[in-house]
Design an enzyme around this catalytic site. Structure first.
Site, PDB file in Angstrom:
ATOM      1  N   LYS A  76      18.429  52.314  23.192  1.00  0.00           N
ATOM      2  CA  LYS A  76      19.047  51.017  22.901  1.00  0.00           C
ATOM      3  C   LYS A  76      19.797  51.004  21.563  1.00  0.00           C
ATOM      4  CE  LYS A  76      15.769  48.467  25.742  1.00  0.00           C
ATOM      5  NZ  LYS A  76      14.818  47.370  25.864  1.00  0.00           N
ATOM      6  N   THR A 135       1.232  49.888  11.243  1.00  0.00           N
ATOM      7  CA  THR A 135       1.896  50.345  10.016  1.00  0.00           C
ATOM      8  C   THR A 135       2.487  49.111   9.328  1.00  0.00           C
ATOM      9  OG1 THR A 135       2.472  52.340  11.237  1.00  0.00           O
ATOM     10  CG2 THR A 135       3.576  52.021   9.111  1.00  0.00           C
TER      11      THR A 135
HETATM   12  P1  ATR Z   1       8.991  49.826  21.339  1.00  0.00           P
HETATM   13  O1  ATR Z   1      10.436  50.096  21.546  1.00  0.00           O
HETATM   14  O2  ATR Z   1       8.182  49.680  22.603  1.00  0.00           O
HETATM   15  O3  ATR Z   1       8.743  48.709  20.381  1.00  0.00           O
HETATM   16  P2  ATR Z   1       8.303  51.581  19.185  1.00  0.00           P
HETATM   17  O4  ATR Z   1       9.543  51.204  18.452  1.00  0.00           O
HETATM   18  O5  ATR Z   1       7.894  53.034  19.208  1.00  0.00           O
HETATM   19  O6  ATR Z   1       8.387  51.171  20.713  1.00  0.00           O
HETATM   20  O7  ATR Z   1       7.089  50.697  18.622  1.00  0.00           O
HETATM   21  C1  ATR Z   1       5.800  50.811  19.135  1.00  0.00           C
HETATM   22  C2  ATR Z   1       4.933  49.715  18.510  1.00  0.00           C
HETATM   23  O8  ATR Z   1       3.605  49.806  19.050  1.00  0.00           O
HETATM   24  C3  ATR Z   1       4.785  49.855  17.009  1.00  0.00           C
HETATM   25  O9  ATR Z   1       4.628  48.584  16.451  1.00  0.00           O
HETATM   26  C4  ATR Z   1       3.494  50.683  16.917  1.00  0.00           C
HETATM   27  O10 ATR Z   1       2.829  50.563  15.679  1.00  0.00           O
HETATM   28  P3  ATR Z   1       3.269  51.531  14.444  1.00  0.00           P
HETATM   29  O11 ATR Z   1       4.509  50.922  13.890  1.00  0.00           O
HETATM   30  O12 ATR Z   1       2.114  51.486  13.535  1.00  0.00           O
HETATM   31  O13 ATR Z   1       3.500  52.890  15.066  1.00  0.00           O
HETATM   32  C5  ATR Z   1       2.675  50.014  17.986  1.00  0.00           C
HETATM   33  N1  ATR Z   1       1.575  50.869  18.435  1.00  0.00           N
HETATM   34  C6  ATR Z   1       1.652  52.010  19.154  1.00  0.00           C
HETATM   35  N2  ATR Z   1       0.416  52.510  19.391  1.00  0.00           N
HETATM   36  C7  ATR Z   1      -0.477  51.664  18.782  1.00  0.00           C
HETATM   37  C8  ATR Z   1      -1.900  51.626  18.665  1.00  0.00           C
HETATM   38  N3  ATR Z   1      -2.678  52.575  19.195  1.00  0.00           N
HETATM   39  N4  ATR Z   1      -2.453  50.601  17.973  1.00  0.00           N
HETATM   40  C9  ATR Z   1      -1.692  49.643  17.406  1.00  0.00           C
HETATM   41  N5  ATR Z   1      -0.326  49.620  17.498  1.00  0.00           N
HETATM   42  C10 ATR Z   1       0.273  50.618  18.177  1.00  0.00           C
END
Ligand code: ATR
Length: 267
Positions: free
Chosen positions: A65, A152
């Site tokens: 995207k 994060t």
């Molecule tokens: P998308 O396009 O689906 O938003 P992304 O940009 O990779 O995908 O973002 C994934 C989101 O899910 C992020 O907010 C990530 O948290 P981090 O920024 O800390 O990576 C969150 N996420 C993924 N796995 C997670 C987990 N096990 N627990 C909490 N948050 C998670």
């Protein structure tokens, strides 16, 4: 026959072809809608070839995207806010981009689920690309405040600084969420389809709270919400269908009915 496609990686799971074929059938329009798998290296060329060969419109999904946004000649205001597009079309050899993800979510919440976001306290979990896509359309609904929490923390701060207009976006830690209750809680992390339980305190579920997961299957988050008496829960199926309907309007200038779409797929 007009040609459309969705580009992503992975892409085999995409339901966009079925959805658009059902929309097109309502108006008796004959379309070809394919799934195209691209790589980061060939994405741009795949898009250019698609339009050079007479393609009319593209949907763009993860992870392209942002790359798609960069190759547009013109983009909508919502896309600019998101820095990402999920719909492309070509006119006079120029590529136009729009983002219907957030508007699809807002339509599903406010119209299909009959839940007004105005003046509500909203909690959004996550700070990735999905949140960047939905924040501005949610802000346009004038919630009282949006709280962002993310594993994060710094990524939530970055998003807040990018979107904050009237000090109506706050950032919190998972461990602090029990200090407030919310009317609308949106899980926008990518945990939706995984077996991951988010560290949330049940006290955050306010009275008449809607818990919504952007992933289009029932998740651990929705299970948690149900167990803790959320008034209403919803997965992202409605958002998926409504963002597609908005793409359809952009390409065909006709508003499809979204009732009963994909009933069999989701049965
Ligand atoms: P998308 O396009 O689906 O938003 P992304 O940009 O990779 O995908 O973002 C994934 C989101 O899910 C992020 O907010 C990530 O948290 P981090 O920024 O800390 O990576 C969150 N996420 C993924 N796995 C997670 C987990 N096990 N627990 C909490 N948050 C998670």
């Amino acid at each position: 026959m007009k040609k459309f496609a969705v580009i992503g990686n992975p892409i085999s799971h995409s339901l966009s072809p079925q959805i658009h074929q059902q929309f097109a059938a309502e108006f008796g329009i004959d379309i070809c809608y394919e799934r195209i798998k691209a790589s980061e290296d060939d994405f741009k060329q795949v898009v250019l070839n698609f339009f050079a060969n007479g393609g009319v419109g593209l949907n763009i999904t993860v992870p392209f995207k942002h790359m798609a946004y960069d190759l547009c000649t013109k983009t909508s205001k919502i896309s600019k806010k998101a820095g990402a597009v999920n719909v492309l079309f070509c006119k006079d050899n120029l590529i136009y981009g729009d983002n219907t993800d957030g508007a699809g979510l807002v339509y599903d919440v406010t119209k299909n689920l009959n839940f007004s976001i105005k003046d509500k306290d909203v909690l959004i979990i996550g700070a990735g690309g999905a949140v960047a896509g939905i924040l501005y359309p949610i802000l346009q609904q004038k919630p009282n405040v949006i709280t962002l929490i993310n594993r994060t923390y710094q990524k939530a701060i970055t998003l807040r600084d990018r979107f904050n207009e009237n000090d109506n976006i706050k950032v919190a830690n998972f461990k602090d969420t029990n200090k407030a209750t919310y009317n609308l809680i949106i899980n926008a992390t990518s945990t939706g389809l995984k077996n991951i339980v988010l560290p949330l305190d049940k006290k955050i579920i306010g009275k008449n709270c809607l818990c919504y997961d952007l992933s289009y299957k029932d998740s651990k988050f929705l299970q948690w919400a149900k167990e803790n008496n959320a008034k209403k829960i919803a997965n992202g199926k409605g958002m998926l269908i409504e963002q597609a309907a908005l793409s359809f309007i952009i390409w065909h200038n006709k508003k499809p009915s979204t009732d009963g779409i994909l009933v069999e797929t989701f049965a």
